[in-house]
Design a protein around this motif. Structure first.
Motif, PDB file in Angstrom:
ATOM      1  N   ASN A   7      -1.552 -16.532  -9.107  1.00 55.08           N
ATOM      2  CA  ASN A   7      -0.313 -15.772  -9.133  1.00 55.08           C
ATOM      3  C   ASN A   7      -0.187 -14.857  -7.919  1.00 55.08           C
ATOM      4  O   ASN A   7      -1.126 -14.680  -7.149  1.00 55.08           O
ATOM      5  N   GLU A   8       1.010 -14.253  -7.768  1.00 56.66           N
ATOM      6  CA  GLU A   8       1.291 -13.429  -6.587  1.00 56.66           C
ATOM      7  C   GLU A   8       0.380 -12.212  -6.518  1.00 56.66           C
ATOM      8  O   GLU A   8      -0.089 -11.840  -5.442  1.00 56.66           O
ATOM      9  N   GLN A   9       0.091 -11.585  -7.671  1.00 58.58           N
ATOM     10  CA  GLN A   9      -0.772 -10.401  -7.665  1.00 58.58           C
ATOM     11  C   GLN A   9      -2.178 -10.756  -7.194  1.00 58.58           C
ATOM     12  O   GLN A   9      -2.804 -10.026  -6.428  1.00 58.58           O
ATOM     13  N   ALA A  10      -2.691 -11.906  -7.629  1.00 56.91           N
ATOM     14  CA  ALA A  10      -4.020 -12.330  -7.197  1.00 56.91           C
ATOM     15  C   ALA A  10      -4.055 -12.575  -5.702  1.00 56.91           C
ATOM     16  O   ALA A  10      -5.029 -12.245  -5.024  1.00 56.91           O
ATOM     17  N   LEU A  11      -2.975 -13.171  -5.166  1.00 57.66           N
ATOM     18  CA  LEU A  11      -2.917 -13.390  -3.733  1.00 57.66           C
ATOM     19  C   LEU A  11      -2.913 -12.076  -2.976  1.00 57.66           C
ATOM     20  O   LEU A  11      -3.535 -11.939  -1.920  1.00 57.66           O
ATOM     21  N   ASN A  12      -2.201 -11.076  -3.486  1.00 56.39           N
ATOM     22  CA  ASN A  12      -2.179  -9.763  -2.856  1.00 56.39           C
ATOM     23  C   ASN A  12      -3.569  -9.161  -2.795  1.00 56.39           C
ATOM     24  O   ASN A  12      -3.952  -8.513  -1.822  1.00 56.39           O
ATOM     25  N   CYS A  13      -4.357  -9.358  -3.854  1.00 49.69           N
ATOM     26  CA  CYS A  13      -5.719  -8.822  -3.885  1.00 49.69           C
ATOM     27  C   CYS A  13      -6.557  -9.388  -2.754  1.00 49.69           C
ATOM     28  O   CYS A  13      -7.380  -8.696  -2.161  1.00 49.69           O
ATOM     29  N   ILE A  14      -6.372 -10.692  -2.474  1.00 50.76           N
ATOM     30  CA  ILE A  14      -7.175 -11.352  -1.455  1.00 50.76           C
ATOM     31  C   ILE A  14      -6.681 -11.009  -0.059  1.00 50.76           C
ATOM     32  O   ILE A  14      -7.468 -10.759   0.857  1.00 50.76           O
ATOM     33  N   ASN A  15      -5.370 -10.976   0.141  1.00 46.52           N
ATOM     34  CA  ASN A  15      -4.819 -10.861   1.479  1.00 46.52           C
ATOM     35  C   ASN A  15      -4.729  -9.429   1.990  1.00 46.52           C
ATOM     36  O   ASN A  15      -4.768  -9.197   3.193  1.00 46.52           O
ATOM     37  N   SER A  16      -4.571  -8.466   1.120  1.00 44.08           N
ATOM     38  CA  SER A  16      -4.391  -7.093   1.564  1.00 44.08           C
ATOM     39  C   SER A  16      -5.734  -6.423   1.811  1.00 44.08           C
ATOM     40  O   SER A  16      -6.557  -6.308   0.920  1.00 44.08           O
ATOM     41  N   ARG A  17      -5.960  -6.003   3.051  1.00 43.90           N
ATOM     42  CA  ARG A  17      -7.223  -5.343   3.380  1.00 43.90           C
ATOM     43  C   ARG A  17      -6.969  -3.891   3.765  1.00 43.90           C
ATOM     44  O   ARG A  17      -7.679  -3.308   4.582  1.00 43.90           O
ATOM     45  N   ILE A  18      -5.957  -3.300   3.157  1.00 43.09           N
ATOM     46  CA  ILE A  18      -5.718  -1.879   3.338  1.00 43.09           C
ATOM     47  C   ILE A  18      -6.741  -1.115   2.512  1.00 43.09           C
ATOM     48  O   ILE A  18      -6.876  -1.354   1.315  1.00 43.09           O
ATOM     49  N   ALA A  19      -7.462  -0.220   3.142  1.00 43.21           N
ATOM     50  CA  ALA A  19      -8.379   0.651   2.413  1.00 43.21           C
ATOM     51  C   ALA A  19      -7.641   1.920   2.032  1.00 43.21           C
ATOM     52  O   ALA A  19      -6.674   2.319   2.687  1.00 43.21           O
ATOM     53  N   GLY A  20      -8.096   2.542   0.976  1.00 42.86           N
ATOM     54  CA  GLY A  20      -7.462   3.781   0.550  1.00 42.86           C
ATOM     55  C   GLY A  20      -8.468   4.742  -0.040  1.00 42.86           C
ATOM     56  O   GLY A  20      -9.551   4.346  -0.475  1.00 42.86           O
ATOM     57  N   CYS A  21      -8.104   6.004  -0.020  1.00 45.25           N
ATOM     58  CA  CYS A  21      -8.935   7.023  -0.641  1.00 45.25           C
ATOM     59  C   CYS A  21      -8.035   8.060  -1.306  1.00 45.25           C
ATOM     60  O   CYS A  21      -7.150   8.629  -0.663  1.00 45.25           O
ATOM     61  N   SER A  22      -8.264   8.268  -2.579  1.00 45.04           N
ATOM     62  CA  SER A  22      -7.602   9.336  -3.316  1.00 45.04           C
ATOM     63  C   SER A  22      -8.628  10.451  -3.493  1.00 45.04           C
ATOM     64  O   SER A  22      -9.687  10.235  -4.075  1.00 45.04           O
ATOM     65  N   PHE A  23      -8.326  11.651  -2.965  1.00 41.60           N
ATOM     66  CA  PHE A  23      -9.347  12.687  -2.971  1.00 41.60           C
ATOM     67  C   PHE A  23      -8.747  14.071  -3.150  1.00 41.60           C
ATOM     68  O   PHE A  23      -7.536  14.291  -3.006  1.00 41.60           O
ATOM     69  N   ALA A  24      -9.625  15.011  -3.469  1.00 47.02           N
ATOM     70  CA  ALA A  24      -9.255  16.418  -3.532  1.00 47.02           C
ATOM     71  C   ALA A  24     -10.405  17.234  -2.963  1.00 47.02           C
ATOM     72  O   ALA A  24     -11.578  16.881  -3.124  1.00 47.02           O
ATOM     73  N   ILE A  25     -10.067  18.306  -2.258  1.00 45.86           N
ATOM     74  CA  ILE A  25     -11.053  19.245  -1.723  1.00 45.86           C
ATOM     75  C   ILE A  25     -10.875  20.570  -2.440  1.00 45.86           C
ATOM     76  O   ILE A  25      -9.762  21.090  -2.533  1.00 45.86           O
ATOM     77  N   TYR A  26     -11.978  21.104  -2.947  1.00 44.14           N
ATOM     78  CA  TYR A  26     -11.933  22.339  -3.722  1.00 44.14           C
ATOM     79  C   TYR A  26     -12.752  23.429  -3.029  1.00 44.14           C
ATOM     80  O   TYR A  26     -13.977  23.484  -3.186  1.00 44.14           O
ATOM     81  N   PRO A  27     -12.136  24.298  -2.250  1.00 43.32           N
ATOM     82  CA  PRO A  27     -12.850  25.453  -1.689  1.00 43.32           C
ATOM     83  C   PRO A  27     -12.968  26.550  -2.755  1.00 43.32           C
ATOM     84  O   PRO A  27     -11.966  26.974  -3.331  1.00 43.32           O
ATOM     85  N   MET A  28     -14.198  26.996  -3.014  1.00 47.40           N
ATOM     86  CA  MET A  28     -14.430  28.006  -4.059  1.00 47.40           C
ATOM     87  C   MET A  28     -14.253  29.408  -3.460  1.00 47.40           C
ATOM     88  O   MET A  28     -15.219  30.155  -3.272  1.00 47.40           O
ATOM     89  N   THR A  29     -13.015  29.744  -3.127  1.00 43.68           N
ATOM     90  CA  THR A  29     -12.726  31.016  -2.495  1.00 43.68           C
ATOM     91  C   THR A  29     -11.265  31.377  -2.721  1.00 43.68           C
ATOM     92  O   THR A  29     -10.419  30.490  -2.906  1.00 43.68           O
ATOM     93  N   ASP A  30     -10.973  32.672  -2.681  1.00 43.02           N
ATOM     94  CA  ASP A  30      -9.591  33.110  -2.791  1.00 43.02           C
ATOM     95  C   ASP A  30      -8.750  32.647  -1.606  1.00 43.02           C
ATOM     96  O   ASP A  30      -7.529  32.574  -1.703  1.00 43.02           O
TER      97      ASP A  30
END
Length: 202
Positions: free
Chosen positions: A2-25
């Protein structure tokens, strides 16, 4: 297939979902100053009230996230970085333009930042069977590059210089993506300047 499976194989975009927490005012100043010191022009980036998402080539995703954390940690405040890196499914074609950039990193100034950190990471190579041996091999590879590795529950602990740890995480991620897993997820939490000693419970 299916189309979704093809997208999994063909798309080589890397991604990162992140948060930075500084423990300071002064957490706003720490984060905004770090952003000013980091060149993000080779990645797609969006920040919300929950997270920041970075997408593009693996090399630039790690370049930006490493630089943001190290610049925040260089303030001397206790800073925690929590992130999920992913490549593969689901495919996202909206940011494909960033895959046409060259591999030259824009944040080499982080090479001047010395920062001891502690962290942990977990790898999830999806779609395969014998993944534990793959993970063990990558952990051994990380040890060869100056990172102290130890076992903890549900993850692998990392101690050492922040640059070496981020470089090790990138190496592991890249090796698994190129040789084993079309859909790869890696989670990590990294702490700098913590007031508690290693293994100490406050």
């Amino acid at each position: 297939m299916n189309e979704q499976a093809l997208n999994c194989i063909n798309s080589r975009i890397a991604g990162c979902s992140f948060a930075i927490y500084p423990m300071t005012d002064q957490f706003v100043d720490v984060i905004t100053t770090s952003l000013k010191n980091v060149d993000t022009s080779k990645v797609w980036i969006k920040t919300t009230d929950v997270e920041t998402c970075v997408r593009g080539k693996i090399t630039h995703v790690f370049d930006v996230t490493k630089a943001l954390f190290l610049h925040a940690a260089s303030t001397g405040h206790h800073v925690v970085f929590s992130a999920t890196y992913s490549i593969g499914c689901p495919g996202d074609s909206d940011e494909d333009v960033y895959l046409s950039t060259d591999d030259h990193r824009l944040n080499l100034n982080t090479n001047n930042l010395q920062q001891e950190v502690a962290g942990k990471f977990s790898l999830y190579p999806l779609g395969g069977g014998n993944y534990m041996n793959i993970i063990y091999n990558q952990i051994e590879e990380m040890k060869l590059h100056g990172v102290k590795v130890s076992s903890i529950h549900y993850a692998t602990r990392l101690d050492g210089d922040g640059k070496l740890i981020f470089d090790g995480l990138e190496r592991v991620f890249t090796n698994l993506e190129s040789s084993y897993s079309s859909h790869l997820v890696m989670t990590t939490t990294i702490s700098a300047n913590s007031p508690s000693k290693k293994g100490e419970i406050l």
